[in-house]
Design a protein around this motif. Structure first.
Motif, PDB file in Angstrom:
ATOM      1  N   ILE A 270       5.983  22.425   1.066  1.00 42.40           N
ATOM      2  CA  ILE A 270       4.831  21.723   0.102  1.00 42.40           C
ATOM      3  C   ILE A 270       4.625  23.586  -0.534  1.00 42.40           C
ATOM      4  O   ILE A 270       4.394  24.670   1.283  1.00 42.40           O
ATOM      5  N   LYS A 271       5.012  24.354  -1.907  1.00 50.01           N
ATOM      6  CA  LYS A 271       5.367  25.936  -1.925  1.00 50.01           C
ATOM      7  C   LYS A 271       3.416  26.242  -2.173  1.00 50.01           C
ATOM      8  O   LYS A 271       2.894  25.123  -2.279  1.00 50.01           O
ATOM      9  N   PRO A 272       3.290  27.455  -2.238  1.00 52.92           N
ATOM     10  CA  PRO A 272       1.826  28.280  -2.181  1.00 52.92           C
ATOM     11  C   PRO A 272       1.394  27.508  -2.819  1.00 52.92           C
ATOM     12  O   PRO A 272       0.226  27.783  -3.105  1.00 52.92           O
ATOM     13  N   ALA A 273       2.227  28.078  -4.148  1.00 50.75           N
ATOM     14  CA  ALA A 273       1.347  27.538  -5.083  1.00 50.75           C
ATOM     15  C   ALA A 273       0.845  26.290  -5.857  1.00 50.75           C
ATOM     16  O   ALA A 273      -0.011  26.462  -6.839  1.00 50.75           O
ATOM     17  N   GLU A 274       0.993  25.631  -4.857  1.00 49.19           N
ATOM     18  CA  GLU A 274       0.725  24.157  -4.888  1.00 49.19           C
ATOM     19  C   GLU A 274      -0.541  23.641  -4.448  1.00 49.19           C
ATOM     20  O   GLU A 274      -0.894  22.499  -4.643  1.00 49.19           O
ATOM     21  N   ILE A 275      -0.682  24.253  -3.468  1.00 41.82           N
ATOM     22  CA  ILE A 275      -2.292  24.301  -2.466  1.00 41.82           C
ATOM     23  C   ILE A 275      -3.701  24.100  -3.668  1.00 41.82           C
ATOM     24  O   ILE A 275      -3.694  22.995  -3.893  1.00 41.82           O
ATOM     25  N   ILE A 276      -3.296  25.213  -4.762  1.00 43.62           N
ATOM     26  CA  ILE A 276      -4.587  24.959  -5.227  1.00 43.62           C
ATOM     27  C   ILE A 276      -4.856  23.527  -5.836  1.00 43.62           C
ATOM     28  O   ILE A 276      -5.395  22.886  -6.582  1.00 43.62           O
ATOM     29  N   PRO A 277      -3.542  22.905  -7.000  1.00 43.89           N
ATOM     30  CA  PRO A 277      -3.167  21.861  -7.198  1.00 43.89           C
ATOM     31  C   PRO A 277      -3.902  20.988  -6.766  1.00 43.89           C
ATOM     32  O   PRO A 277      -4.093  20.480  -6.931  1.00 43.89           O
ATOM     33  N   ARG A 280      -7.172  20.397  -6.334  1.00 49.82           N
ATOM     34  CA  ARG A 280      -7.773  20.378  -6.969  1.00 49.82           C
ATOM     35  C   ARG A 280      -8.405  18.834  -6.918  1.00 49.82           C
ATOM     36  O   ARG A 280      -8.746  18.213  -7.760  1.00 49.82           O
ATOM     37  N   ARG A 281      -6.503  18.235  -6.833  1.00 52.09           N
ATOM     38  CA  ARG A 281      -6.705  16.620  -7.703  1.00 52.09           C
ATOM     39  C   ARG A 281      -7.275  16.072  -6.569  1.00 52.09           C
ATOM     40  O   ARG A 281      -7.840  15.272  -6.860  1.00 52.09           O
ATOM     41  N   CYS A 282      -7.321  16.060  -5.313  1.00 52.21           N
ATOM     42  CA  CYS A 282      -7.847  15.668  -4.132  1.00 52.21           C
ATOM     43  C   CYS A 282      -9.433  15.186  -4.084  1.00 52.21           C
ATOM     44  O   CYS A 282     -10.143  14.580  -4.229  1.00 52.21           O
ATOM     45  N   ALA A 283      -9.850  17.003  -4.488  1.00 51.08           N
ATOM     46  CA  ALA A 283     -11.009  16.498  -4.607  1.00 51.08           C
ATOM     47  C   ALA A 283     -11.969  16.039  -5.159  1.00 51.08           C
ATOM     48  O   ALA A 283     -12.623  14.621  -6.213  1.00 51.08           O
ATOM     49  N   PHE A 284     -10.634  15.355  -7.109  1.00 52.75           N
ATOM     50  CA  PHE A 284     -11.317  14.912  -7.944  1.00 52.75           C
ATOM     51  C   PHE A 284     -11.065  13.051  -7.584  1.00 52.75           C
ATOM     52  O   PHE A 284     -11.700  12.896  -7.885  1.00 52.75           O
ATOM     53  N   ASN A 285     -10.061  13.057  -7.272  1.00 50.34           N
ATOM     54  CA  ASN A 285      -9.774  11.895  -6.399  1.00 50.34           C
ATOM     55  C   ASN A 285     -10.996  11.237  -5.731  1.00 50.34           C
ATOM     56  O   ASN A 285     -11.407   9.966  -5.437  1.00 50.34           O
ATOM     57  N   ALA A 286     -11.560  12.498  -4.837  1.00 50.86           N
ATOM     58  CA  ALA A 286     -11.945  11.729  -3.422  1.00 50.86           C
ATOM     59  C   ALA A 286     -14.119  12.104  -4.418  1.00 50.86           C
ATOM     60  O   ALA A 286     -15.538  10.918  -3.630  1.00 50.86           O
ATOM     61  N   CYS A 287     -14.101  12.369  -5.812  1.00 51.46           N
ATOM     62  CA  CYS A 287     -15.095  11.803  -6.574  1.00 51.46           C
ATOM     63  C   CYS A 287     -16.462  10.795  -6.703  1.00 51.46           C
ATOM     64  O   CYS A 287     -17.053  10.751  -6.079  1.00 51.46           O
ATOM     65  N   PRO A 288     -14.894   9.087  -6.883  1.00 47.69           N
ATOM     66  CA  PRO A 288     -15.656   8.208  -6.961  1.00 47.69           C
ATOM     67  C   PRO A 288     -16.615   8.069  -5.081  1.00 47.69           C
ATOM     68  O   PRO A 288     -16.780   7.239  -5.233  1.00 47.69           O
ATOM     69  N   LEU A 289     -16.032   8.555  -4.154  1.00 41.27           N
ATOM     70  CA  LEU A 289     -15.329   7.596  -3.150  1.00 41.27           C
ATOM     71  C   LEU A 289     -17.155   8.190  -2.906  1.00 41.27           C
ATOM     72  O   LEU A 289     -18.101   7.759  -2.392  1.00 41.27           O
ATOM     73  N   CYS A 290     -17.204   9.323  -3.308  1.00 44.74           N
ATOM     74  CA  CYS A 290     -18.945  10.024  -2.377  1.00 44.74           C
ATOM     75  C   CYS A 290     -19.889   9.534  -3.578  1.00 44.74           C
ATOM     76  O   CYS A 290     -20.758   9.507  -2.463  1.00 44.74           O
ATOM     77  N   PHE A 291     -19.243   9.283  -4.905  1.00 46.64           N
ATOM     78  CA  PHE A 291     -20.506   8.482  -5.164  1.00 46.64           C
ATOM     79  C   PHE A 291     -20.320   7.072  -4.780  1.00 46.64           C
ATOM     80  O   PHE A 291     -22.273   6.579  -4.771  1.00 46.64           O
TER      81      PHE A 291
END
Length: 438
Positions: A270-277, A280-291
């Motif tokens: 994994i490249k360092p530039a891929e960490i933030i994206p 972000r993608r995992c956080a959005f995917n976790a939103c329905p689970l948190c709800f």
């Protein structure tokens, strides 16, 4: 009567195709219509339930482990683990399937997800097993059965959620019992795989030996150096929890940081530039689970406000039903519901409904919840809509029905472990108390 209505109402919405989050929300919103309190009282109960769900570490722990599992999956840890086991044991009769099962168990302890384990390990190990002469359905069935153990072996996402649904169980004790159950189930699968290969002669030993010889052209030091970071992952995660160095939320943070460092700076997959994206993608995917966790807390609080578990417990005690029969009924209900609906939905229905009833009967809730999760894991292997089957069938090029029928025999071994764990809690008492309690 109210409990039956809620279960049928909730299950009916799922069967009609409504998402689980929406089903929980509508079922929770319908609870005040069944009670005798006013709307303001219900809103106060709902707010208190959501506050308790948010203030606890369960939701945060689940999200962090999910994100860490994503980095580990992209980091290529599966192949490293498989190569290490193959280096030593690959040439022994029947040991390639056993190594695949062990890889599933290790990766399950990393990802915490049954379908993720089946996808990652299955995509890598299935072509190797076929190349080495093992039959298609046998190879696929053991990967599905071992892959679903990712739901049981901690840190397990469903197990962590069940702790919240059951009223806030101690995650460390729950993880310790689940680790024993997961390892026991994995060992039974290994015994089955070995006996199958010895009895049927499955596997081309000449090709197996050639593959292992190719791997052994490297020195052991080189193989270990390449795989040690992957092998240390479950040791670090579970070691910090079981030793008391960190609680589950802190261990989740450690696992996330460790997975990022290994994937980016050690394996460089994994490249360092891929960490933030990726974050972000995992956080959005976790939103329905948190709800869903928040809504499940409201659903549980509503049933408690209507005294549904208490009324059920009193009714069942009045019939003379024993705690053993009650526990078996709950496990059977999980297996039946898991065959027709999402396993997470089945857990959301049964855990908050039956755990208070089991508590009245004097059933150990920790071993009971682990047994319920084990049966939920079996639901991932059922021939109707098991998610692990849906993942593995395209990889193996077989129909879901063919694979599901082959997996039924192995699922019986997992159910056996669940029943033993539930009915004989003293067998696992040493895992969380340090002593055997008859």
């Amino acid at each position: 009567m109210i409990a039956l209505f809620l279960i049928l109402f909730f299950g009916g919405m799922l069967l009609l195709g409504l998402p689980m989050v929406g089903s929980i929300f509508i079922a929770s919103a319908s609870i005040p219509l069944l009670g005798h309190g006013d709307l303001l009282t219900w809103l106060t109960i709902a707010q208190s339930a959501i506050d308790n769900a948010v203030s606890g570490n369960t939701g945060l722990t689940i999200v962090l482990f999910m994100i860490a599992g994503e980095f580990m999956a992209k980091g290529g840890l599966t192949e490293k683990i498989f190569d290490t086991f193959s280096y030593f044991l690959g040439k022994r009769k029947g040991f390639m399937p056993i190594i695949s099962i062990a890889t599933c168990m290790f990766y399950g302890a990393i990802s915490g997800s049954g379908p993720a384990t089946t996808a990652a390990v299955g995509a890598m190990c299935y072509p190797l097993l076929i190349q080495m002469g093992y039959s298609k359905l046998f190879s696929a069935s053991i990967l599905v059965s071992a892959g679903c153990l990712g739901m049981v072996i901690p840190p397990s996402v469903p197990l962590t959620g069940a702790a919240q649904l059951a009223g806030g169980l101690d995650l460390v004790a729950l993880y310790q019992i689940a680790a024993v159950a997961g390892v026991a189930a994995g060992l039974l699968l290994m015994i089955y795989a070995y006996l199958h290969c010895v009895r049927t002669g499955d596997g081309n030993q000449v090709m197996i030996n050639a593959a292992v010889d190719e791997l052994r052209k490297q020195s052991f030091g080189a193989v270990l150096k390449d795989s040690i970071w992957a092998l240390l992952t479950p040791v670090i995660i579970l070691g910090t929890i079981f030793s008391g160095i960190a609680d589950t939320a802190q261990a989740a943070v450690i696992s996330l940081v460790y997975s990022i460092l290994v994937a980016v700076y050690v394996y460089k997959t994994i490249k360092p530039a891929e960490i933030i994206p990726t974050l972000r993608r995992c956080a959005f995917n976790a939103c329905p689970l948190c709800f869903m966790i928040a809504m499940a807390a409201v659903f549980t609080a509503g049933m408690n406000a209507l005294q549904i578990p208490t009324l059920m417990a009193n009714a069942m005690i009045a019939t003379g039903m024993s705690g053993t029969v009650m526990m078996i009924m709950v496990l059977a209900a999980m297996l039946i519901l898991g065959a027709f609906m999402d396993a997470g939905a089945a857990m959301t229905i049964l855990v908050p409904l039956f755990c208070p009833v089991l508590s009245v009967y004097g059933v150990n809730l920790y071993t009971g919840v682990v047994a319920i999760i084990m049966c939920q894991a079996v639901g991932l292997c059922n021939p109707f809509c098991g998610l692990c089957n849906l993942v593995m069938a395209p990889i193996a090029g077989v129909t879901i029905g063919e694979l599901g029928m082959k997996v039924l025999k192995l699922s019986a071994l997992l159910v056996l472990v669940a029943v033993i764990i539930a009915l004989f809690p003293a067998l696992t008492s040493w895992a969380w108390t340090g002593m055997y309690m008859p």
